[in-house]
Design a protein around this motif. Structure first.
Motif, PDB file in Angstrom:
ATOM      1  N   ALA A  19      53.334  37.069  46.346  1.00  0.00           N
ATOM      2  CA  ALA A  19      53.098  36.904  44.909  1.00  0.00           C
ATOM      3  C   ALA A  19      51.755  36.211  44.722  1.00  0.00           C
ATOM      4  CB  ALA A  19      54.246  36.149  44.256  1.00  0.00           C
ATOM      5  N   MET A  20      51.665  35.292  43.737  1.00  0.00           N
ATOM      6  CA  MET A  20      50.369  34.780  43.301  1.00  0.00           C
ATOM      7  C   MET A  20      49.612  33.982  44.358  1.00  0.00           C
ATOM      8  SD  MET A  20      50.437  35.956  40.227  1.00  0.00           S
ATOM      9  CE  MET A  20      51.331  37.240  41.098  1.00  0.00           C
ATOM     10  N   GLY A  21      50.334  33.416  45.325  1.00  0.00           N
ATOM     11  CA  GLY A  21      49.643  32.661  46.354  1.00  0.00           C
ATOM     12  C   GLY A  21      48.645  33.490  47.125  1.00  0.00           C
ATOM     13  N   LEU A  22      48.869  34.802  47.163  1.00  0.00           N
ATOM     14  CA  LEU A  22      47.921  35.703  47.826  1.00  0.00           C
ATOM     15  C   LEU A  22      46.941  36.310  46.833  1.00  0.00           C
ATOM     16  CD1 LEU A  22      49.899  35.350  50.180  1.00  0.00           C
ATOM     17  CD2 LEU A  22      49.702  37.808  50.623  1.00  0.00           C
ATOM     18  N   THR A  23      47.426  36.687  45.649  1.00  0.00           N
ATOM     19  CA  THR A  23      46.595  37.493  44.755  1.00  0.00           C
ATOM     20  C   THR A  23      45.503  36.701  44.068  1.00  0.00           C
ATOM     21  OG1 THR A  23      48.040  37.151  42.827  1.00  0.00           O
ATOM     22  CG2 THR A  23      48.576  38.986  44.294  1.00  0.00           C
ATOM     23  N   GLN A  24      45.755  35.410  43.788  1.00  0.00           N
ATOM     24  CA  GLN A  24      44.810  34.624  43.001  1.00  0.00           C
ATOM     25  C   GLN A  24      43.854  33.835  43.890  1.00  0.00           C
ATOM     26  OE1 GLN A  24      47.566  32.464  40.479  1.00  0.00           O
ATOM     27  NE2 GLN A  24      47.434  34.009  38.872  1.00  0.00           N
ATOM     28  N   GLN A  25      43.271  34.547  44.859  1.00  0.00           N
ATOM     29  CA  GLN A  25      42.252  34.018  45.754  1.00  0.00           C
ATOM     30  C   GLN A  25      41.026  34.925  45.676  1.00  0.00           C
ATOM     31  OE1 GLN A  25      42.679  31.292  47.733  1.00  0.00           O
ATOM     32  NE2 GLN A  25      44.888  30.992  47.678  1.00  0.00           N
ATOM     33  N   THR A  26      39.863  34.396  45.975  1.00  0.00           N
ATOM     34  CA  THR A  26      38.666  35.252  45.966  1.00  0.00           C
ATOM     35  C   THR A  26      38.832  36.426  46.926  1.00  0.00           C
ATOM     36  OG1 THR A  26      37.631  33.823  47.627  1.00  0.00           O
ATOM     37  CG2 THR A  26      37.074  33.417  45.313  1.00  0.00           C
ATOM     38  N   HIS A  27      39.540  36.200  48.015  1.00  0.00           N
ATOM     39  CA  HIS A  27      39.760  37.243  49.009  1.00  0.00           C
ATOM     40  C   HIS A  27      41.189  37.777  48.922  1.00  0.00           C
ATOM     41  CE1 HIS A  27      40.644  33.263  50.610  1.00  0.00           C
ATOM     42  NE2 HIS A  27      41.434  33.785  51.520  1.00  0.00           N
ATOM     43  N   GLY A  28      41.772  37.760  47.733  1.00  0.00           N
ATOM     44  CA  GLY A  28      43.149  38.212  47.559  1.00  0.00           C
ATOM     45  C   GLY A  28      43.351  39.669  47.923  1.00  0.00           C
ATOM     46  N   VAL A  29      42.436  40.545  47.505  1.00  0.00           N
ATOM     47  CA  VAL A  29      42.573  41.968  47.825  1.00  0.00           C
ATOM     48  C   VAL A  29      42.505  42.169  49.335  1.00  0.00           C
ATOM     49  CG1 VAL A  29      41.533  44.254  47.556  1.00  0.00           C
ATOM     50  CG2 VAL A  29      41.684  42.702  45.584  1.00  0.00           C
ATOM     51  N   ALA A  30      41.531  41.534  49.968  1.00  0.00           N
ATOM     52  CA  ALA A  30      41.391  41.663  51.422  1.00  0.00           C
ATOM     53  C   ALA A  30      42.618  41.129  52.149  1.00  0.00           C
ATOM     54  CB  ALA A  30      40.132  40.919  51.885  1.00  0.00           C
ATOM     55  N   THR A  31      43.176  40.016  51.668  1.00  0.00           N
ATOM     56  CA  THR A  31      44.366  39.439  52.298  1.00  0.00           C
ATOM     57  C   THR A  31      45.521  40.425  52.279  1.00  0.00           C
ATOM     58  OG1 THR A  31      43.707  37.191  51.675  1.00  0.00           O
ATOM     59  CG2 THR A  31      46.036  37.561  52.157  1.00  0.00           C
ATOM     60  N   ILE A  32      45.739  41.061  51.140  1.00  0.00           N
ATOM     61  CA  ILE A  32      46.843  42.014  51.023  1.00  0.00           C
ATOM     62  C   ILE A  32      46.573  43.255  51.868  1.00  0.00           C
ATOM     63  CG2 ILE A  32      48.099  43.489  49.389  1.00  0.00           C
ATOM     64  CD1 ILE A  32      47.400  41.230  47.287  1.00  0.00           C
ATOM     65  N   GLN A  33      45.329  43.682  51.933  1.00  0.00           N
ATOM     66  CA  GLN A  33      45.011  44.832  52.781  1.00  0.00           C
ATOM     67  C   GLN A  33      45.250  44.523  54.252  1.00  0.00           C
ATOM     68  OE1 GLN A  33      41.003  45.640  51.385  1.00  0.00           O
ATOM     69  NE2 GLN A  33      41.736  47.255  50.021  1.00  0.00           N
ATOM     70  N   LEU A  42      35.645  30.796  34.432  1.00  0.00           N
ATOM     71  CA  LEU A  42      35.876  32.176  34.028  1.00  0.00           C
ATOM     72  C   LEU A  42      35.324  33.155  35.053  1.00  0.00           C
ATOM     73  CD1 LEU A  42      36.846  34.140  31.794  1.00  0.00           C
ATOM     74  CD2 LEU A  42      34.537  33.998  30.831  1.00  0.00           C
ATOM     75  N   ASP A  43      34.201  32.807  35.647  1.00  0.00           N
ATOM     76  CA  ASP A  43      33.534  33.732  36.567  1.00  0.00           C
ATOM     77  C   ASP A  43      33.988  33.586  38.013  1.00  0.00           C
ATOM     78  OD1 ASP A  43      32.028  34.840  34.483  1.00  0.00           O
ATOM     79  OD2 ASP A  43      30.494  33.292  34.663  1.00  0.00           O
ATOM     80  N   HIS A  44      34.920  32.685  38.275  1.00  0.00           N
ATOM     81  CA  HIS A  44      35.449  32.539  39.632  1.00  0.00           C
ATOM     82  C   HIS A  44      36.634  33.488  39.771  1.00  0.00           C
ATOM     83  CE1 HIS A  44      36.995  29.670  43.021  1.00  0.00           C
ATOM     84  NE2 HIS A  44      36.431  30.762  43.487  1.00  0.00           N
ATOM     85  N   VAL A  45      36.364  34.675  40.294  1.00  0.00           N
ATOM     86  CA  VAL A  45      37.362  35.741  40.296  1.00  0.00           C
ATOM     87  C   VAL A  45      37.476  36.366  41.688  1.00  0.00           C
ATOM     88  CG1 VAL A  45      37.094  36.287  37.850  1.00  0.00           C
ATOM     89  CG2 VAL A  45      35.635  37.431  39.535  1.00  0.00           C
ATOM     90  N   ALA A  46      38.571  37.064  41.889  1.00  0.00           N
ATOM     91  CA  ALA A  46      38.794  37.779  43.143  1.00  0.00           C
ATOM     92  C   ALA A  46      37.882  38.994  43.222  1.00  0.00           C
ATOM     93  CB  ALA A  46      40.254  38.206  43.249  1.00  0.00           C
ATOM     94  N   ARG A  47      37.358  39.225  44.405  1.00  0.00           N
ATOM     95  CA  ARG A  47      36.541  40.414  44.616  1.00  0.00           C
ATOM     96  C   ARG A  47      37.399  41.667  44.432  1.00  0.00           C
ATOM     97  NH1 ARG A  47      34.451  36.569  48.166  1.00  0.00           N
ATOM     98  NH2 ARG A  47      36.095  36.944  49.683  1.00  0.00           N
ATOM     99  N   LYS A  48      36.854  42.653  43.769  1.00  0.00           N
ATOM    100  CA  LYS A  48      37.458  43.957  43.474  1.00  0.00           C
ATOM    101  C   LYS A  48      38.425  43.914  42.305  1.00  0.00           C
ATOM    102  CE  LYS A  48      37.027  46.099  48.058  1.00  0.00           C
ATOM    103  NZ  LYS A  48      37.752  46.844  49.136  1.00  0.00           N
ATOM    104  N   SER A  49      39.288  42.908  42.218  1.00  0.00           N
ATOM    105  CA  SER A  49      40.320  42.914  41.172  1.00  0.00           C
ATOM    106  C   SER A  49      39.919  42.153  39.917  1.00  0.00           C
ATOM    107  CB  SER A  49      41.624  42.331  41.719  1.00  0.00           C
ATOM    108  OG  SER A  49      41.493  40.937  41.959  1.00  0.00           O
ATOM    109  N   ASN A  50      38.949  41.251  40.016  1.00  0.00           N
ATOM    110  CA  ASN A  50      38.506  40.429  38.875  1.00  0.00           C
ATOM    111  C   ASN A  50      39.597  39.487  38.386  1.00  0.00           C
ATOM    112  OD1 ASN A  50      36.055  39.941  37.486  1.00  0.00           O
ATOM    113  ND2 ASN A  50      36.798  40.943  35.641  1.00  0.00           N
ATOM    114  N   THR A  51      40.549  39.177  39.244  1.00  0.00           N
ATOM    115  CA  THR A  51      41.623  38.234  38.909  1.00  0.00           C
ATOM    116  C   THR A  51      41.115  36.796  39.000  1.00  0.00           C
ATOM    117  OG1 THR A  51      43.360  39.718  39.669  1.00  0.00           O
ATOM    118  CG2 THR A  51      43.888  37.379  39.638  1.00  0.00           C
TER     119      THR A  51
END
Length: 797
Positions: free
Chosen positions: A375-389, A746-755
């Motif tokens: 859940a959010m512990g993975l997705t709301q990181q700058t590298h969240g997409v990479a972590t899930i991949q 506001l501009d501190h977002v995950a790469r690719k997802s903009n989360t």
């Protein structure tokens, strides 16, 4: 109007801190559920609603999206937080025009989210006119005319933003996005942009569909379940019953999380004898207390150890047939692991021991049916997409997609957030969807991608968007960078909120503001003399009916479908190609159109009336077919990222208390973590308290630090948090949102997802009331009590 003026004020000085709990649910969960129901609804209404909650002939929980076991319902098919959610919605308290006459907007801005939510259900459409201090009643037709006039006056449809909360039904979401696209824009930000967008981005690229691939029976029959960055005891409590069944069937559960949450450790099912008088069931066989942001390092390290085991015994570890027939990019991924993954770095990044990581790798190798939940512990990181991949890659190496008991399980939060996306609530819907929508209704949908949540705030901030419409939710308190978000909304010409209850987003307004009161899940919805039903999609792609049965809080409430269709008629006129009036009169008509537009919904009205509804197709799960650019499941090579803790600083994750759901604050008792009577607390390791020169119970201000791409350091401030010693990793801390949202750039977002990166904020502590840098900006925020006020600070350049 219910008089609750003074009952829900509180002082953070009164907070009581005790020891954290070692188990979830049990008898206390039952007592809390009943007490909240009785307080909000009374005994008869409580019994009536809870007995229909998540039942086949009842209504779907307005809380989380966890599914029911196919073919089975308990008599009490709900959890503590589901009961709280229903009590909040089905409350007999009301917020009437008299309430707004008695309370100015400035008065209400000084109240807490908890206080606002406890006032009750909204009963009338209300308008705040330019320069006015109070909301006043307005008729529905006048409200629709006001919105339509403002929208038609825009230079471009792209100057309007249309937000959606995950509570919105499939039918309401479908007509909402239809109206917006007929108007001419794809500006459809939603709550998923701020939570599981990283999951969707990662899964679409790897397996071709942004949804989980498992069912409840898969979890119940898995050999190994990894739960990473998720707290089911608070956020998805009914998941614990599924995990209990899995344990009974022999599953091994490994929990991966910075905090030792009660729901990850032990579960006492209050509907079973051993959950009432016994010790319950141990959930996690191993608890890996990982550092914040270390999950990608763990998954890459595990993949490297699995690959090493294959090299040591070729042909015995990897699923070579699956890799050859169904995967692309494995050789490059394997080369990346061999070349770059260093176990010393993995140990430093995760805070785990080599033995712990090796034992987990051995469990992965031994398992024939593995599921990874997150859940959010993975997705709301700058590298969240990479972590899930990298998590997906770990499964692909062993062929754990498209077989019973195995797969990916992103655990969605809000009850129909996944369904809303299926219905078209996305700023980047594919051409196939848009073409089918156009063919069904004779419109021309725009093809230019629209704005997500972060980009919508930027547009309002920069003056390129001037109308905001919110379909449910609490946008102000759900989004990052509170000062920026509030200023952006205040710069709008018009803000519109479709809501069931009062929240802060009604008080941070454009020059003109409207509150449009809607029916909730529990409410009876009658249109043209016929009781209507809506549908929702759960976290595992099951679609089923929801039937409210309670008399609405007032005669002036309208359903979300009726609100959207009424606005559309005012906007487009009576001769529009979409049959808006017919849609309002009979939701079956909406479902007939959905059936012709969205694959998997053929014969929608018939299938959804089955006992458990129906499941949507999922090519990777159903037939090991991957609709990607390669036609196969893709291994994606990602550089390793993690979060070293700067000297003298801390890494903060924001989170819910056990007494809240998303931005809705049910109460002030985080029972599992031992906090009662307040919310401004910072969970911090005792070692860090001592090292930084503080003591247990000291009150501090939190200052976040973020370096922009041009090297400028920005600071934001949130005041007055009590230090609470807690078993967190050294250097990692945690606190509740929305109180900590002002700290998130506001501009501190995950790469690719903009989360927004809400789970990895670099902060330092300042003694309460210490001198502030004169270059910092301050803005008062919502008060934390009637006697104590909080502030936020941002942008030190």
């Amino acid at each position: 109007m219910t008089d609750t003026t003074d009952r829900y004020t509180f002082d953070e000085d009164d907070v009581v801190v005790t020891h954290e709990k070692s188990y979830a649910a049990g008898v206390p969960a039952v007592l809390v559920s009943l007490r909240r129901g009785l307080e909000q609804m009374g005994p008869v209404r409580t019994a009536r609603t809870l007995m229909r909650l998540n039942q086949r002939e009842g209504f779907d929980c307005p809380g989380c999206a966890w599914p029911e076991t196919p073919g089975h319902r308990k008599h009490a098919e709900f959890c503590e937080n589901g009961a709280k959610a229903v009590a909040e919605e089905a409350t007999t308290r009301t917020v009437t025009p008299e309430f707004f006459a008695a309370h100015s907007v400035s008065d209400l801005l000084g109240r807490t989210e908890f206080w606002l939510g406890q006032q009750g259900r909204l009963t009338h459409p209300m308008v705040l006119l330019p320069g006015a201090s109070h909301y006043e009643p307005i008729g529905w037709d006048a409200a629709f005319a006001m919105i339509a006039g403002e929208l038609r006056a825009l230079t471009s449809p792209h100057e309007a933003v249309f937000y959606t909360s995950g509570r919105t039904s499939n039918e309401a979401a479908f007509v909402y996005q239809l109206m917006i696209r007929a108007f001419g824009t794809n500006n459809l930000p939603d709550c998923s942009n701020m939570c599981h967008e990283s999951s969707g981005s990662a899964l679409v690229e790897t397996i071709g569909i942004g949804k989980g691939s498992v069912s409840v029976p898969d979890l119940e029959n898995a050999d190994l379940i990894l739960i990473a960055g998720q707290n089911p005891g608070t956020n998805h409590p009914r998941m614990l019953s599924t995990l209990e069944k899995a344990k009974a069937n022999g599953a091994r559960v490994i929990a991966i999380n910075p905090l030792p949450e009660a729901g990850l450790l032990r579960f006492k099912d209050p509907q079973k004898v051993h959950g009432v008088v016994g010790d319950g069931v141990q959930i996690a066989d191993e608890f890996l207390q990982i550092r914040i942001g270390g999950d990608q390092a763990l998954f890459q390290g595990l993949a490297k150890l699995v690959l090493d085991a294959e090299d040591a015994a070729p042909g015995t570890v990897l699923d070579h047939d699956f890799l050859r027939e169904h995967c692309a990019g494995f050789d490059d991924y394997a080369a990346h692991l061999r070349r770059t993954v260093d176990m010393d770095t993995v140990i430093a990044a995760t805070g785990l021991t080599l033995a712990q990581i090796q034992q987990t790798a051995e469990a992965l190798i031994a398992s024939t049916k593995t599921i990874i939940c997150w859940a959010m512990g993975l997705t709301q990181q700058t590298h969240g997409v990479a972590t899930i991949q990298d998590a997906v890659a770990l499964l692909l190496m062993r062929g754990m997609i498209g077989k019973p008991g195995a797969g990916v399980c992103p655990v969605r939060g809000h009850s129909n957030v996944q369904g809303d996306r299926t219905m078209g609530i996305w700023e980047k819907m594919p051409e196939s969807f848009l073409a089918a929508l156009d063919a069904e209704f004779g419109i021309r949908s725009p093809r230019e991608h629209g704005l997500d949540a972060v980009d919508s705030i930027r547009a309002m901030r920069d003056g390129t968007a001037s109308v905001f419409v919110g379909m449910g939710g609490n946008f102000v308190s759900a989004t990052p960078d509170t000062e920026t978000t509030e200023a952006a909304l205040r710069g709008c010409a018009l803000t519109v909120q479709v809501s069931t209850k009062l929240n802060r987003s009604h008080l941070v307004t454009g020059r003109t503001a409207l509150i449009l009161p809607s029916l909730g899940r529990t409410d009876k919805d009658v249109q043209s003399g016929k009781k209507q039903q809506v549908t929702v999609e759960d976290s595992m792609s099951m679609v089923h009916l929801s039937r409210g049965s309670l008399t609405p809080a007032g005669d002036h409430l309208r359903s979300e479908v009726a609100i959207v269709c009424g606005l559309a008629q005012a906007l487009f006129g009576p001769d529009h190609s979409v049959p808006w009036a017919e849609f309002t009169a009979d939701y079956d008509r909406i479902r007939d159109s959905i059936a012709r537009v969205i694959p998997g919904f053929e014969d929608f009205n018939t299938k959804v009336r089955g006992p458990d509804g129906f499941g949507l197709p999922h090519p990777p799960r159903d037939e090991r077919r991957f609709v990607t650019d390669t036609g196969k499941a893709n291994f994606v090579v990602n550089d390793l990222h993690w979060l070293p803790v700067p000297q003298g600083k801390l890494i903060l994750q924001t989170m819910r208390s056990h007494d809240q759901y998303n931005t809705t604050i049910y109460g002030l008792d985080d029972r599992y973590r031992g906090v009662k009577g307040g919310r401004r607390v910072l969970f911090i390791a005792a070692e860090d308290i001592a090292a930084l020169g503080y003591a247990d119970g000291d009150r501090v201000d939190l200052i976040s630090e973020w370096t922009t791409p041009d090297g400028t350091v920005q600071e934001r401030r949130a005041d007055d948090f009590r230090l609470v010693p807690y078993p967190t990793p050294v250097g990692n801390v945690a606190a509740y949102y929305p109180e900590t949202n002002p700290l998130i750039p506001l501009d501190h977002v995950a790469r690719k997802s903009n989360t927004p990166v809400s789970k990895a904020i670099t902060i330092r502590l300042a003694t309460r009331g210490s001198a502030r840098n004169p270059n910092q900006r301050y803005e008062p925020t919502q008060s934390q009590s009637r006697s104590r006020h909080g502030h936020t600070v941002r942008n030190m350049t």
